[in-house]
Write a protein that holds these residues in place. Structure first.
Motif, PDB file in Angstrom:
ATOM      1  N   GLY A   8       1.046  -1.289   0.175  1.00  0.00           N
ATOM      2  CA  GLY A   8       0.296   0.112   0.343  1.00  0.00           C
ATOM      3  C   GLY A   8       0.900   1.768   0.044  1.00  0.00           C
ATOM      4  N   THR A   9       1.546   0.897   0.289  1.00  0.00           N
ATOM      5  CA  THR A   9       3.419   2.383   0.042  1.00  0.00           C
ATOM      6  C   THR A   9       2.775   3.121  -1.388  1.00  0.00           C
ATOM      7  N   GLY A  10       3.259   4.329  -1.942  1.00  0.00           N
ATOM      8  CA  GLY A  10       3.002   4.594  -2.844  1.00  0.00           C
ATOM      9  C   GLY A  10       2.007   5.021  -3.432  1.00  0.00           C
ATOM     10  N   THR A  11       1.303   5.197  -2.495  1.00  0.00           N
ATOM     11  CA  THR A  11      -0.371   5.921  -2.545  1.00  0.00           C
ATOM     12  C   THR A  11      -1.344   7.005  -2.004  1.00  0.00           C
ATOM     13  N   LEU A  12      -1.808   7.042  -2.113  1.00  0.00           N
ATOM     14  CA  LEU A  12      -3.023   8.221  -1.176  1.00  0.00           C
ATOM     15  C   LEU A  12      -2.788   7.786   0.182  1.00  0.00           C
ATOM     16  N   GLN A  13      -2.933   6.105   0.422  1.00  0.00           N
ATOM     17  CA  GLN A  13      -2.532   6.985   2.266  1.00  0.00           C
ATOM     18  C   GLN A  13      -0.960   6.459   2.872  1.00  0.00           C
ATOM     19  N   GLN A  14      -0.234   6.818   2.000  1.00  0.00           N
ATOM     20  CA  GLN A  14       0.906   7.393   1.921  1.00  0.00           C
ATOM     21  C   GLN A  14       0.768   8.567   2.442  1.00  0.00           C
ATOM     22  N   LEU A  15       0.235   9.494   2.231  1.00  0.00           N
ATOM     23  CA  LEU A  15      -0.051  10.633   2.430  1.00  0.00           C
ATOM     24  C   LEU A  15      -0.516  11.149   3.426  1.00  0.00           C
ATOM     25  N   LEU A  16      -1.478  10.359   3.719  1.00  0.00           N
ATOM     26  CA  LEU A  16      -2.257  10.647   4.460  1.00  0.00           C
ATOM     27  C   LEU A  16      -2.433  10.408   6.014  1.00  0.00           C
ATOM     28  N   GLU A  17      -3.394  11.518   7.110  1.00  0.00           N
ATOM     29  CA  GLU A  17      -2.676  10.925   8.225  1.00  0.00           C
ATOM     30  C   GLU A  17      -3.828  10.838   8.553  1.00  0.00           C
ATOM     31  N   VAL A  18      -4.519   9.085   8.960  1.00  0.00           N
ATOM     32  CA  VAL A  18      -5.879   8.432   8.849  1.00  0.00           C
ATOM     33  C   VAL A  18      -6.318   8.665  10.271  1.00  0.00           C
ATOM     34  N   GLY A  19      -6.079   8.452  11.145  1.00  0.00           N
ATOM     35  CA  GLY A  19      -6.965   8.585  12.527  1.00  0.00           C
ATOM     36  C   GLY A  19      -7.858   7.943  12.370  1.00  0.00           C
ATOM     37  N   ASN A  20      -8.780   8.255  12.916  1.00  0.00           N
ATOM     38  CA  ASN A  20     -10.260   6.907  13.267  1.00  0.00           C
ATOM     39  C   ASN A  20     -10.669   5.869  11.975  1.00  0.00           C
ATOM     40  N   PHE A  21      -9.741   6.223  10.758  1.00  0.00           N
ATOM     41  CA  PHE A  21     -10.151   5.799   9.483  1.00  0.00           C
ATOM     42  C   PHE A  21      -9.905   4.732   9.283  1.00  0.00           C
ATOM     43  N   SER A  22     -10.058   3.350   9.341  1.00  0.00           N
ATOM     44  CA  SER A  22      -9.352   2.276   8.344  1.00  0.00           C
ATOM     45  C   SER A  22      -9.514   2.216   6.455  1.00  0.00           C
ATOM     46  N   VAL A  23      -8.765   1.515   6.252  1.00  0.00           N
ATOM     47  CA  VAL A  23      -8.977   1.469   4.598  1.00  0.00           C
ATOM     48  C   VAL A  23      -9.991  -0.530   4.244  1.00  0.00           C
ATOM     49  N   GLN A  24     -10.065  -0.136   3.466  1.00  0.00           N
ATOM     50  CA  GLN A  24     -10.592  -1.280   3.171  1.00  0.00           C
ATOM     51  C   GLN A  24      -9.005  -2.593   3.030  1.00  0.00           C
ATOM     52  N   PRO A  25      -9.058  -3.264   3.050  1.00  0.00           N
ATOM     53  CA  PRO A  25      -7.542  -3.748   3.307  1.00  0.00           C
ATOM     54  C   PRO A  25      -7.865  -5.030   1.579  1.00  0.00           C
ATOM     55  N   SER A  26      -8.426  -5.411   1.277  1.00  0.00           N
ATOM     56  CA  SER A  26      -8.875  -5.985   0.149  1.00  0.00           C
ATOM     57  C   SER A  26      -8.744  -5.231  -1.248  1.00  0.00           C
ATOM     58  N   LEU A  27      -8.490  -4.525  -1.124  1.00  0.00           N
ATOM     59  CA  LEU A  27      -8.896  -3.482  -2.734  1.00  0.00           C
ATOM     60  C   LEU A  27      -7.985  -4.078  -3.601  1.00  0.00           C
ATOM     61  N   SER A  28      -8.446  -4.114  -5.275  1.00  0.00           N
ATOM     62  CA  SER A  28      -7.487  -4.955  -6.264  1.00  0.00           C
ATOM     63  C   SER A  28      -7.686  -3.466  -7.267  1.00  0.00           C
ATOM     64  N   ASP A  29      -8.252  -2.525  -6.984  1.00  0.00           N
ATOM     65  CA  ASP A  29      -8.850  -1.195  -7.747  1.00  0.00           C
ATOM     66  C   ASP A  29      -7.520  -0.619  -7.527  1.00  0.00           C
ATOM     67  N   THR A  30      -6.299   0.182  -8.400  1.00  0.00           N
ATOM     68  CA  THR A  30      -5.549   0.847  -7.719  1.00  0.00           C
ATOM     69  C   THR A  30      -6.219   2.574  -7.680  1.00  0.00           C
ATOM     70  N   ASN A  31      -7.524   2.113  -8.085  1.00  0.00           N
ATOM     71  CA  ASN A  31      -7.930   4.115  -8.524  1.00  0.00           C
ATOM     72  C   ASN A  31      -9.313   4.098  -7.339  1.00  0.00           C
ATOM     73  N   ARG A  32      -9.442   3.623  -6.145  1.00  0.00           N
ATOM     74  CA  ARG A  32      -9.667   3.390  -6.177  1.00  0.00           C
ATOM     75  C   ARG A  32     -10.114   3.296  -4.343  1.00  0.00           C
TER      76      ARG A  32
END
Length: 165
Positions: free
Chosen positions: A102-126
């Motif tokens: 997941g590095t090199g994506t929007l995830q790496q630029l954000l401080e997500v705090g109390n949010f968790s990202v869906q772990p099994s996304l295969s689509d790089t555009n969402r």
């Protein structure tokens, strides 16, 4: 000796009942106002996170546009932001799978705090971010989507569903 008239010392039952009724009405009104304060706080947190995501994506797109190696008309490119290689899709930072971790994506630029990202996304555009602690996490979320149409119509959509907060 003169008898003194009886002096009242205390409240009558009627006065006590009236005071209790008034305090009850005030308590009901106060409870109605603060009962949904936790829901309003989660909705505000979701709105704030949306503003953060849009700002970070827009600023990253600006960095991408100024980098000759990261042209916005290419489907996939990369640029260095604060020493990190961030991957882009149609000029916006990828939603999730830049690298397997997941590095090199929007995830790496954000401080997500109390949010968790869906772990099994295969689509790089969402990416879908869920607010932890929500009443219904599947309806208290932010969706980050990069549309991949023609270069002229590609863009970013950031939407929220706060019906379950």
């Amino acid at each position: 000796m003169k008898n003194k008239p009886y002096a009242q010392s205390g409240f009558t039952l009627v006065e006590m009942v009236v005071v209790i009724l008034i305090l009850s009405a005030l308590a009901i009104t106060a409870y109605a106002r603060i009962a949904h304060i936790d829901v309003q706080a989660r909705q505000a947190s979701l709105q704030s996170f949306k503003a953060t995501v849009v700002s970070v994506a827009t600023m990253a797109k600006g960095v991408c546009m100024s980098d000759p190696q990261c042209a916005s008309n290419q489907p996939t490119s990369s640029a260095a932001i604060e020493g990190n290689t961030i991957y882009f899709s149609h000029g916006y930072p990828m939603g999730w799978r830049g690298n397997e971790d997941g590095t090199g994506t929007l995830q790496q630029l954000l401080e997500v705090g109390n949010f968790s990202v869906q772990p099994s996304l295969s689509d790089t555009n969402r990416a879908i971010y869920y607010l932890q602690g929500a009443r219904d996490a599947s309806h208290c979320k932010l969706e980050y989507t990069i549309s991949t149409g023609a270069a002229s119509s590609s863009g970013l959509t950031v939407s929220i569903d706060n019906s379950g907060c």
